[in-house]
Write a protein that holds these residues in place. Structure first.
Motif, mmCIF file in Angstrom:
data_model
loop_
_atom_site.group_PDB
_atom_site.id
_atom_site.type_symbol
_atom_site.label_atom_id
_atom_site.label_comp_id
_atom_site.label_asym_id
_atom_site.label_seq_id
_atom_site.Cartn_x
_atom_site.Cartn_y
_atom_site.Cartn_z
ATOM 1 N N MET A 1 0.900 -1.326 0.007
ATOM 2 C CA MET A 1 0.071 0.000 -0.121
ATOM 3 C C MET A 1 0.799 1.338 -0.039
ATOM 4 S SD MET A 1 -3.028 1.251 2.801
ATOM 5 C CE MET A 1 -3.663 -0.345 2.618
ATOM 6 N N THR A 2 0.688 2.073 -0.838
ATOM 7 C CA THR A 2 1.262 3.466 -0.947
ATOM 8 C C THR A 2 0.238 4.443 -0.946
ATOM 9 O OG1 THR A 2 1.377 3.230 -3.329
ATOM 10 C CG2 THR A 2 3.459 2.425 -2.412
ATOM 11 N N ILE A 3 1.078 5.581 -0.502
ATOM 12 C CA ILE A 3 0.287 6.922 -0.415
ATOM 13 C C ILE A 3 0.532 7.638 -1.657
ATOM 14 C CG2 ILE A 3 -0.178 9.232 0.831
ATOM 15 C CD1 ILE A 3 0.659 7.934 3.381
ATOM 16 N N ALA A 4 -0.647 7.964 -2.496
ATOM 17 C CA ALA A 4 -0.460 8.670 -3.742
ATOM 18 C C ALA A 4 -0.731 10.276 -3.298
ATOM 19 C CB ALA A 4 -1.695 8.415 -4.493
ATOM 20 N N ASP A 5 -0.246 10.946 -4.458
ATOM 21 C CA ASP A 5 -0.604 12.390 -4.019
ATOM 22 C C ASP A 5 -2.076 12.826 -4.276
ATOM 23 O OD1 ASP A 5 2.051 13.129 -3.802
ATOM 24 O OD2 ASP A 5 2.588 12.932 -5.875
ATOM 25 N N TYR A 6 -2.863 11.983 -4.689
ATOM 26 C CA TYR A 6 -4.465 12.350 -4.856
ATOM 27 C C TYR A 6 -5.041 12.281 -3.571
ATOM 28 C CZ TYR A 6 -3.734 10.969 -9.661
ATOM 29 O OH TYR A 6 -3.455 11.046 -11.280
ATOM 30 N N ALA A 7 -6.091 13.307 -3.741
ATOM 31 C CA ALA A 7 -7.076 13.484 -2.290
ATOM 32 C C ALA A 7 -8.416 12.918 -2.784
ATOM 33 C CB ALA A 7 -6.966 14.604 -1.829
ATOM 34 N N CYS A 8 -9.342 12.159 -2.124
ATOM 35 C CA CYS A 8 -10.253 11.822 -2.495
ATOM 36 C C CYS A 8 -11.403 13.025 -2.813
ATOM 37 C CB CYS A 8 -11.075 11.271 -1.363
ATOM 38 S SG CYS A 8 -12.780 10.648 -1.487
ATOM 39 N N PRO A 9 -12.112 12.815 -4.097
ATOM 40 C CA PRO A 9 -12.843 14.033 -4.508
ATOM 41 C C PRO A 9 -14.119 14.112 -3.653
ATOM 42 C CG PRO A 9 -13.120 12.187 -5.882
ATOM 43 C CD PRO A 9 -11.967 11.787 -5.023
ATOM 44 N N LEU A 10 -14.605 13.336 -2.874
ATOM 45 C CA LEU A 10 -15.710 13.339 -2.139
ATOM 46 C C LEU A 10 -15.511 13.713 -0.749
ATOM 47 C CD1 LEU A 10 -17.306 9.827 -3.201
ATOM 48 C CD2 LEU A 10 -18.051 12.075 -3.842
ATOM 49 N N CYS A 11 -14.280 13.741 -0.244
ATOM 50 C CA CYS A 11 -14.051 13.878 1.390
ATOM 51 C C CYS A 11 -12.756 14.499 1.670
ATOM 52 C CB CYS A 11 -14.397 12.623 2.174
ATOM 53 S SG CYS A 11 -13.006 11.382 1.941
ATOM 54 N N ALA A 141 -11.097 14.799 -13.650
ATOM 55 C CA ALA A 141 -11.545 15.603 -12.715
ATOM 56 C C ALA A 141 -11.956 16.757 -13.076
ATOM 57 C CB ALA A 141 -10.411 15.701 -11.577
ATOM 58 N N THR A 142 -12.699 17.572 -12.215
ATOM 59 C CA THR A 142 -12.730 19.028 -12.443
ATOM 60 C C THR A 142 -11.901 19.999 -11.834
ATOM 61 O OG1 THR A 142 -14.831 20.861 -12.060
ATOM 62 C CG2 THR A 142 -14.610 19.138 -10.449
ATOM 63 N N LEU A 143 -11.553 21.007 -12.745
ATOM 64 C CA LEU A 143 -10.609 21.856 -12.224
ATOM 65 C C LEU A 143 -10.948 22.943 -11.166
ATOM 66 C CD1 LEU A 143 -9.003 23.485 -15.729
ATOM 67 C CD2 LEU A 143 -8.306 21.389 -14.341
ATOM 68 N N SER A 144 -12.391 22.916 -10.935
ATOM 69 C CA SER A 144 -12.974 23.714 -9.629
ATOM 70 C C SER A 144 -12.655 22.858 -8.567
ATOM 71 C CB SER A 144 -14.357 24.064 -10.254
ATOM 72 O OG SER A 144 -15.124 22.958 -10.083
ATOM 73 N N LYS A 145 -12.478 21.731 -8.478
ATOM 74 C CA LYS A 145 -12.422 20.982 -7.309
ATOM 75 C C LYS A 145 -11.404 19.772 -7.367
ATOM 76 C CE LYS A 145 -14.985 18.627 -3.468
ATOM 77 N NZ LYS A 145 -13.697 18.313 -2.804
ATOM 78 N N LEU A 146 -9.996 20.602 -7.451
ATOM 79 C CA LEU A 146 -8.954 19.404 -8.009
ATOM 80 C C LEU A 146 -8.657 18.396 -6.847
ATOM 81 C CD1 LEU A 146 -6.583 22.134 -9.462
ATOM 82 C CD2 LEU A 146 -7.370 20.192 -10.549
ATOM 83 N N PRO A 147 -8.612 17.099 -7.302
ATOM 84 C CA PRO A 147 -8.368 16.061 -6.293
ATOM 85 C C PRO A 147 -6.860 15.794 -5.920
ATOM 86 C CG PRO A 147 -8.220 15.145 -8.430
ATOM 87 C CD PRO A 147 -8.374 16.485 -8.676
ATOM 88 N N PHE A 148 -6.484 17.073 -5.331
ATOM 89 C CA PHE A 148 -5.031 17.155 -4.635
ATOM 90 C C PHE A 148 -5.229 17.834 -3.351
ATOM 91 C CE2 PHE A 148 -4.601 16.824 -9.366
ATOM 92 C CZ PHE A 148 -3.775 15.759 -9.484
ATOM 93 N N ALA A 149 -4.482 17.518 -2.366
ATOM 94 C CA ALA A 149 -3.846 18.295 -1.256
ATOM 95 C C ALA A 149 -3.333 19.692 -1.338
ATOM 96 C CB ALA A 149 -3.075 17.519 0.021
ATOM 97 N N ASP A 150 -3.597 20.443 -0.454
ATOM 98 C CA ASP A 150 -2.990 21.664 -0.621
ATOM 99 C C ASP A 150 -1.494 21.931 -0.626
ATOM 100 O OD1 ASP A 150 -5.725 22.456 0.094
ATOM 101 O OD2 ASP A 150 -5.376 23.129 2.125
ATOM 102 N N SER A 151 -1.196 22.894 -1.332
ATOM 103 C CA SER A 151 0.200 23.150 -1.540
ATOM 104 C C SER A 151 1.284 21.930 -2.184
ATOM 105 C CB SER A 151 0.838 23.710 -0.107
ATOM 106 O OG SER A 151 -0.060 24.748 0.442
#
Length: 274
Positions: A1-11, A141-151
């Motif tokens: 299991m690895t942590i990706a740079d993606y963030a869940c688009p739902l939460c 994904a939508t640019l208005s809610k990008l599936p990534f963490a801050d910074s």
């Protein structure tokens, strides 16, 4: 299991990659498609059944770009990236192509030292990108809610795509750069003159960015020689005025070889102060 740079688009929790399934702690999961992309566009974020460019538009753009007509632009974008980004071994550079289409600009930013992501709302475009450029990471994904963490990103590039300052600033690291490409005054003027009786220059005075610091601006302008009518029709299909072109105009363009058309790009580079 690895942590990706993606963030869940739902939460917005981090997505963990486990055997090509990306899952957050709230058990929202997203499968990596066989074409090597993630669909991170929940149905509630869609404003139509198939948002973004359709298959014909995607194919036309890819055919045109692969002829090299916009390569001088790409070469300059990559040169600016290489000039401005300072590579630190313990902190790899992470790049985002926001509105990446089929990955033409995205993959040319990839180096041995960075990680490159491409996001677009058009599934047909992302499927082609993921399949052709496995060295990059692509998602719907939508640019208005990008599936990534801050910074997260050191460098964001936006080529002829919606420029959403608040969201781009959120995912841009302190000291990171946003590079935008928009039409300059004479861009595709000869093509526009076939469609409009009174073809007007593009308005370059409007600044899409208000709060990030503008650190560099330049124009790239040159003549394109489109050898076949199909090349010209492919270019037309990439433009917002394609829908204004009559069948008569399209037929005339398709019969015209060696069509000369001006490419005129406005490049602006912004930096997030931190």
């Amino acid at each position: 299991m690895t942590i990706a740079d993606y963030a869940c688009p739902l939460c917005s929790l981090p997505l963990l990659n486990q055997a090509k399934i990306f899952r957050c702690d709230n058990n929202h999961s997203f499968d990596l498609a066989k074409e090597n992309y993630l669909n991170l566009l929940p149905v509630q974020f869609k404003h139509s059944k198939n948002p973004g460019d359709n298959k014909a538009m995607v194919n036309a753009r890819r055919a045109f770009l692969e002829k090299g007509h916009y390569q001088p632009l790409v070469d300059r974008l990559v040169a600016l990236y290489q000039e401005k980004i300072i590579t630190v071994p313990e902190k790899p550079t992470i790049v985002l192509d926001a509105g990446c289409g089929e990955g033409f600009y995205t993959h040319q930013h990839k180096t041995a030292e960075n990680t490159v992501y491409g996001v677009d709302i058009a599934k047909e475009a992302i499927k082609k990108a993921g399949k052709k450029y496995p060295q990059c990471h692509f998602s719907v994904a939508t640019l208005s809610k990008l599936p990534f963490a801050d910074s997260l990103f050191s460098w964001i590039v936006s080529v002829y795509a919606p420029i959403l300052e608040q969201e781009f600033t959120r995912v841009l690291s302190n000291g990171g750069f946003l590079l935008t490409v928009t039409p300059a005054k004479q861009h595709l003027m000869q093509l526009k003159q076939h469609i409009y009786d009174d073809a007007k220059e593009h308005d370059v005075d409007k600044l899409p960015i208000e709060h990030l610091a503008l650190v560099h601006q330049e124009n790239i302008s040159y003549q394109m020689h489109l050898k076949t009518g199909q090349d010209t029709l492919n270019l037309l299909a990439m433009t917002p005025f394609a829908f204004k072109a009559s069948e008569e105009v399209k037929q005339k363009l398709s019969n015209q070889d060696d069509f000369i058309c001006q490419a005129d790009f406005l490049i602006r580079l912004y930096q997030k102060q931190g």
